[in-house]
Write an enzyme that holds these catalytic residues in place. Sequence first.
Site, PDB file in Angstrom:
ATOM      1  CD  GLU A 191     -42.508   0.434  15.255  1.00  0.00           C
ATOM      2  OE1 GLU A 191     -41.650  -0.212  14.639  1.00  0.00           O
ATOM      3  OE2 GLU A 191     -42.870   0.139  16.407  1.00  0.00           O
TER       4      GLU A 191
ATOM      5  CD  GLU B 116     -46.650  -2.733  16.592  1.00  0.00           C
ATOM      6  OE1 GLU B 116     -45.610  -3.357  16.872  1.00  0.00           O
ATOM      7  OE2 GLU B 116     -46.836  -2.187  15.492  1.00  0.00           O
TER       8      GLU B 116
END
Length: 445
Positions: A165, A351
């Site tokens: 990320e 995720e």
Amino acid sequence: MVQFPEQFRWGTGTYSYQVEGAAHEDGRGESIWDRFCATPGTIVNNESGLVACDHYHRYAEDIALLKQLGVQMYHFSIAWPRIMPTGRGPVNQLGLDFYDRLVDALLEAGIEPFATLYHWDLPQALQDELGGWANRETAYAFAEYVDVVTKHFGSRIHNWLTLNEPAVTAFEGHEIGIHAPGARDVRLAWQTTHHFLLAHGLAVPIIRANGDEKTRVGITLNFTQLDPVSDTPEDVAATRFMDGKMHRWFLDPIFRGAYPADVVKHLGDYVPKTETGDAEIIARPLDFLGANYYTRSVIKHDPTAFSEYPSVDVEGVEHTEMDWEVYPRGIYNMLTRLHREYAVPRIYLVENGAAFADAVNPDDTVDDPRRIAYLREHLLQVHTAIAEGVPLAGYSVWALLDNFEWSEGYRMRFGIVYVDYPTQKRIMKASGHWYQKVIASNTVH
Ligand SMILES: N=[N+]=NCCCCNC(=O)[C@@H]1[C@H]2[C@H](O)[C@@H](O)[C@H](O)[C@@H](CO)[C@@H]12
């Protein structure tokens, strides 16, 4: 009831700073998160990852939980400060030794390691000496670190993710300032995005050179369903910009070889400085994309906004403890968009999960029906996407354990396993038992 494909892989994960603890043990250097947490007022209850879930010492117990769940893959990250305590130069053998123990135990348990090389815990020395990700040099320091790690593990770890990320650590860490290093500088934040992408691109050939024919490389990007609060041109344009900032600014250089023109235009002279050849480095082909999905944001125009448009709260729908809207259709939209617009060769959902106010019953069980419902609804959407041809190879729930949820500290519980921090006791939640059955049957009811 839906049946997942034969070879579909199920997993879960944790990440170094959020679970390991042992912050001053075995030669680990200081990270920017240690420093950030030491600054009073940055983290709820002034908590930190100093101890966390004590995974550094309890990894064998946690791998036994993975075995009990029956997962085929496990996502974790390697802490740069454990491997190179000052970020460059001397290698800390005790740091390598820890991940040797972890990886060998995973392989022994028949669980595929998926290793992320950077999950936000930059060695503090690089922040002090170079200014961290604001400095292009840090991308080259990352490449040196990647060379050390992949030379050591290249024959045992075959699935590598360079960064986790970059959008979140770039903007929450350098624009909004609620993540380490706590900067609040728009120009700097956009410049760090380029250095993160450059670091990623530099790492790809190094990982391949130090691997073997089974080595696969990717990056994990986060995706949020973004909708305009109204169909006015201003709200639609604000939403389009935020989609550019959080998604296309990373997808386009990686999969199309250039930054999105609309965002470049919007940024004007805030556009990051680049060098000749950077675009080709960043666009080096990948084997898969890691994708994280949690929620939806509804975006509103704001005449004073430049780099960040506000989101509005959606009333009357379920939210998690993070105050994130539960919006399962968004994971379908994200997966089908990636397939339709970017022709990504393979995707892993790295995720997906939710924080709810979990509590332990007198009989030491933890009932978390809302998490089961969240996971079921998202997995049904995932299945629909797969049925429409999305090349999704696996799904991993965030997270194995309750853990240090960054600026929220330990009050947010994302785990399918409850952690009683004072005793470090682990308790499989009802969602963990439910997930175990999903994996065993490869179906979702
Ligand atoms: N509104 N809204 N926004 C939703 C945006 C989510 C962005 N945050 C993440 O994806 C982080 C990712 C991180 O890898 C992990 O380390 C964190 O523990 C999880 C949970 O927070 C997620």
